[in-house]
Design a protein around this motif. Structure first.
Motif, PDB file in Angstrom:
ATOM      1  N   LEU A 185      -1.115  -8.612  -1.215  1.00 21.60           N
ATOM      2  CA  LEU A 185      -1.636  -9.405  -2.328  1.00 21.60           C
ATOM      3  C   LEU A 185      -1.673  -8.567  -3.607  1.00 21.60           C
ATOM      4  CD1 LEU A 185      -4.585 -11.224  -0.594  1.00 21.60           C
ATOM      5  CD2 LEU A 185      -2.573 -12.281  -1.537  1.00 21.60           C
ATOM      6  N   ASN A 187      -3.919 -10.470 -10.423  1.00 18.08           N
ATOM      7  CA  ASN A 187      -3.248  -9.748  -9.334  1.00 18.08           C
ATOM      8  C   ASN A 187      -4.097  -8.580  -8.847  1.00 18.08           C
ATOM      9  OD1 ASN A 187      -0.769 -11.202  -9.067  1.00 18.08           O
ATOM     10  ND2 ASN A 187      -0.097 -10.326 -10.992  1.00 18.08           N
ATOM     11  N   THR A 195      -7.332  -9.895  -7.055  1.00 22.85           N
ATOM     12  CA  THR A 195      -7.111 -10.425  -5.709  1.00 22.85           C
ATOM     13  C   THR A 195      -7.023  -9.310  -4.682  1.00 22.85           C
ATOM     14  OG1 THR A 195      -5.932 -12.316  -6.643  1.00 22.85           O
ATOM     15  CG2 THR A 195      -5.655 -11.910  -4.292  1.00 22.85           C
ATOM     16  N   THR A 211      -9.674  -8.770  -1.674  1.00 20.52           N
ATOM     17  CA  THR A 211      -9.236  -8.717  -0.282  1.00 20.52           C
ATOM     18  C   THR A 211      -9.798  -7.494   0.422  1.00 20.52           C
ATOM     19  OG1 THR A 211      -7.195  -9.888  -0.843  1.00 20.52           O
ATOM     20  CG2 THR A 211      -7.225  -8.678   1.242  1.00 20.52           C
ATOM     21  N   LEU A 231     -11.704 -16.965  -1.038  1.00 19.55           N
ATOM     22  CA  LEU A 231     -11.481 -17.205  -2.467  1.00 19.55           C
ATOM     23  C   LEU A 231     -12.005 -18.586  -2.861  1.00 19.55           C
ATOM     24  CD1 LEU A 231      -7.874 -15.766  -2.986  1.00 19.55           C
ATOM     25  CD2 LEU A 231      -9.971 -14.918  -4.054  1.00 19.55           C
ATOM     26  N   LEU A 283      -5.830 -17.501  -8.865  1.00 18.08           N
ATOM     27  CA  LEU A 283      -5.977 -16.637  -7.688  1.00 18.08           C
ATOM     28  C   LEU A 283      -5.337 -17.268  -6.454  1.00 18.08           C
ATOM     29  CD1 LEU A 283      -9.708 -15.514  -8.098  1.00 18.08           C
ATOM     30  CD2 LEU A 283      -7.666 -14.240  -8.759  1.00 18.08           C
ATOM     31  N   CYS A 298      -1.777 -16.299  -4.146  1.00 14.81           N
ATOM     32  CA  CYS A 298      -1.695 -16.156  -2.686  1.00 14.81           C
ATOM     33  C   CYS A 298      -0.501 -16.928  -2.140  1.00 14.81           C
ATOM     34  CB  CYS A 298      -2.969 -16.658  -2.028  1.00 14.81           C
ATOM     35  SG  CYS A 298      -4.427 -15.625  -2.298  1.00 14.81           S
TER      36      CYS A 298
END
Length: 485
Positions: A9, A246, A249, A253, A275, A288, A292
């Motif tokens: 990600l 980016n 995220t 994660t 999310l 977001l 993904c």
């Protein structure tokens, strides 16, 4: 040290009679025209370039030559009001779907670009902000990366305070449009958050740590992320938001998915659900989620895209995000069914360039074999960090019809030879000079290194990207599948 999370990600004809407006957030034709005066002042400047950044952080680049009468133009589709970038001289401007914007540029007076047509006042105001002293601030983590986390956060807070004060001065002096007021506030906020999110990586690097996972970040450090989705304007998008999404995220994660034993598909589903659950409805949240789903497609994983498409339909309503995903999905389906079509089109971009003979020779020499290509550079630490894994993968494939090819880009020949010697790396090595590097990067759409490519036995490019790293389980499976075909 924690294991890495198994999920990558970490992308018409103009009518003067009336302006079309965007309906239901569909893309609408937008036109930017320009007129250059005194072109003889800079006779080598013959083109203007428009950069349009989308929600993935990817740029669409449109070039137009300056005509004999000094005019140039760009015609393109736009989903939302956002900033665009025009080079040289102009810089950032704001455009809305359906706008007709005109620029007057005097090469003898390049400090004063003049705007007319739609968004005239906003662009005059934005130009004043970006070319005045209002936006002069720096969250310089390269100079401050020896600080502790709390000290660096304090430093960034002090810089943001100064930037906010200058933005307030700008508002008092210029009385800008509301959207420029919002854009400039977002400009500061996005720079602030991006710098704080980047700092842990610099912190680990200067201390010689192997990974971001080897550091302990105080919980209080990340409080600046609270309510992040409500911090930005949606009336006009500052495209730095897409770059931030980016990074955010990946950080989300790492901090959310603690069970590293989960399968890749289970991890993906958990990330998506987390999310969705932990963010309020907003454009940022949809960005977001869109990223993904883009990562599914960017790794040729149409199965996961199909499997979780109900989440996409339920949570992504913005056409600027959803429509490109569906277009990309349909295009990818065709490419997977007929890889030779896309491969031929990609290789055709090399025609007439400095890199063509090199690539042709690699294809010809290895016809009938699967080719695993590693595009790298001598100055790229992540590239060299993967070399030991490349040795392991090569050893696994001994006796099989797969060739390992290493193409060095944007480096000096002396350093290339030295690095190969130091790394003791087998395989076929090729050095690209400056012109070869440029043409190969442009033709293969290589934004950064390391970048990997898989070519089947027929010479078709099957897929490429930074995610195809050696010893990645998915990479091994893909190579083995190509060997059986």
């Amino acid at each position: 040290m924690k294991n890495a999370i198994p999920f990558l990600l970490i992308t018409i004809i103009f009518s003067a009679c009336h302006k079309k407006t965007a309906i239901n957030n569909e893309p609408t034709t937008t036109v930017i025209t320009g007129k250059v005066s005194n072109p003889n002042v800079y006779p080598d400047t013959k083109t203007f370039t428009l950069n349009i950044t989308d929600y993935r952080g990817k740029k669409t680049i449109i070039c137009d030559s300056i005509n004999s009468d000094g005019t140039f133009s760009f015609t393109f589709d736009l989903y939302k009001a956002q900033d665009l970038s025009i080079d040289p001289i102009v810089g950032k401007i704001i455009a809305h779907p359906g706008d007709s914007i005109h620029l007057n540029i005097d090469f003898a007076d390049i400090g004063h670009v003049r705007f007319s047509g739609d968004a005239q006042q906003s662009n005059m105001d934005l130009y004043k902000y970006l070319n005045g002293n209002y936006c002069i601030f720096s969250f310089s983590n390269r100079e401050k990366n020896t600080m502790s986390f709390i000290a660096y956060k304090t430093f960034c807070d002090s810089v943001k305070l100064i930037a906010d004060e200058k933005q307030h001065e700008f508002v008092q002096e210029v009385n800008p449009t509301t959207e420029v007021d919002n854009w400039t506030k977002d400009y500061i906020e996005l720079s602030y958050i991006q710098s704080l999110l980047d700092f842990p990586f610099y912190y680990a690097y200067v201390r010689g740590l192997d990974s971001y996972y080897d550091i302990s970040v105080p919980d209080s450090y990340y409080r600046f992320l609270d309510g992040i989705e409500t911090k930005f304007s949606e009336s006009v998008i500052n495209t730095n938001l897409y770059t931030l999404a980016n990074v955010y995220t990946g950080n989300f994660t790492r901090s959310t998915i603690t069970d590293t034993t989960l399968s890749r598909d289970s991890t993906i589903l958990q990330v998506l659900n987390e999310l969705i659950d932990k963010h309020e409805e907003s454009y940022f949240k949809q960005v977001l989620l869109g990223n993904c789903f883009y990562q599914f497609l960017n790794t040729n994983d149409v199965n996961s895209f199909d499997k979780h498409k109900d989440l996409l339909d339920k949570n992504i309503h913005e056409s600027s995000i959803k429509d490109p995903l569906i277009i990309y999905y349909n295009k990818l389906q065709k490419q997977l069914a007929h890889p030779e079509i896309n491969s031929d089109a990609t290789l055709a971009k090399l025609n007439g360039t400095a890199g063509k003979s090199l690539i042709d020779s690699i294809w010809a020499t290895n016809r009938g074999k699967v080719i695993y290509i590693d595009f790298w550079a001598t100055w790229c630490a992540p590239c060299k960090a993967e070399m030991p894994n490349s040795k392991k993968l090569k050893k696994m494939m001994v006796g099989k019809d797969v060739e390992f090819v290493y193409i060095c880009l944007n480096s000096t020949e002396q350093q290339w030879e030295l690095t190969i010697s130091q790394m003791k790396l087998d395989g076929k090595h090729y050095y690209c000079n400056r012109e070869q590097s440029k043409s190969i990067r442009q033709s293969f759409d290589i934004d950064g290194v390391p970048h990997y490519m898989l070519v089947d036995k027929k010479g078709n490019i099957i897929e490429a990207g930074s995610y195809l790293r050696p010893m990645n389980t998915e990479t091994i499976k893909k190579i083995e599948k190509l060997l059986t075909n």
